[in-house]
Design a protein around this motif. Structure first.
Motif: not given
Length: 203
Positions: A68-76, A189-191, A196-197, A199-203
């Motif tokens: 039941y482990v979900l696939e990581h979506t960042k690579p997709l 970028s990053g992992h 990571e934060n 990846n989703l914000t410009l701050n």
């Protein structure tokens, strides 16, 4: 995916500036959709995951414990060059602010988008005066959010030629493509697997 993204981005310039707590629920739905459409690992969201027919699976496969482990979506997202709901909001806002400044229409909004008093300095060129609001709900308005995202993009996008944001000579299609290139680079970028934060914000 075109059908899903058209529903996801409907009016996103207006509602996309809600709190991260509310936006995270929509992001979870988006990730689930991406797993269903493009996932490389079968998970319990797929109907095939529950097939028990012997002609479909062997008895060992039927009796084996399910993962039941979900696939990581960042690579997709990275491989398919897709933007998260957070960055979709940013690209829509940036594109609309660019069009308002370029075509000076609609006039009421254009008159509210005032250039920074320090716009003569190279680091401030093209930036917008951010309106002052005390209430958090007021800061979710398009004018405040658009000005903030625009200025943050100007500060962060040092890897791009941002002069087109000052003279407005670039076509809106080229500007949108530049926005997308920058946001996709920031998002991937990053992992390689974990969100990571930054990846989703410009701050």
């Amino acid at each position: 995916h075109s059908l899903f993204i058209s529903h996801l981005t409907y009016g996103i310039s207006a509602w996309g500036s809600v709190s991260n707590n509310k936006l995270s629920h929509i992001f979870n739905i988006q990730k689930r959709c991406i797993r269903l459409l493009f996932g490389k690992k079968l998970n319990f969201d797929h109907a095939e995951y529950y097939k028990t027919c012997a002609r479909t699976r062997s008895i060992d496969e039927q009796l084996a414990p399910k993962d039941y482990v979900l696939e990581h979506t960042k690579p997709l997202f990275t491989d398919l060059k897709l933007l998260t709901v957070h960055n979709l909001h940013k690209i829509f806002v940036l594109n609309e602010i660019f069009k308002i400044k370029k075509y000076r229409y609609p006039i009421p909004l254009f008159t509210l988008l005032k250039n920074s008093p320090d716009s003569m300095r190279s680091c401030q060129r093209g930036k917008i005066v951010v309106p002052k609001y005390k209430l958090e709900t007021s800061r979710q308005q398009f004018l405040y959010c658009g000005s903030t995202v625009w200025n943050e993009f100007k500060s962060k996008a040092s890897c791009l030629d941002t002069d087109f944001l000052s003279d407005m000579s670039t076509s809106s299609c080229v500007a949108k493509n530049k926005f997308k290139i920058f946001l996709h680079g920031l998002q991937s970028s990053g992992h390689p697997q974990l969100w990571e934060n930054h990846n989703l914000t410009l701050n």
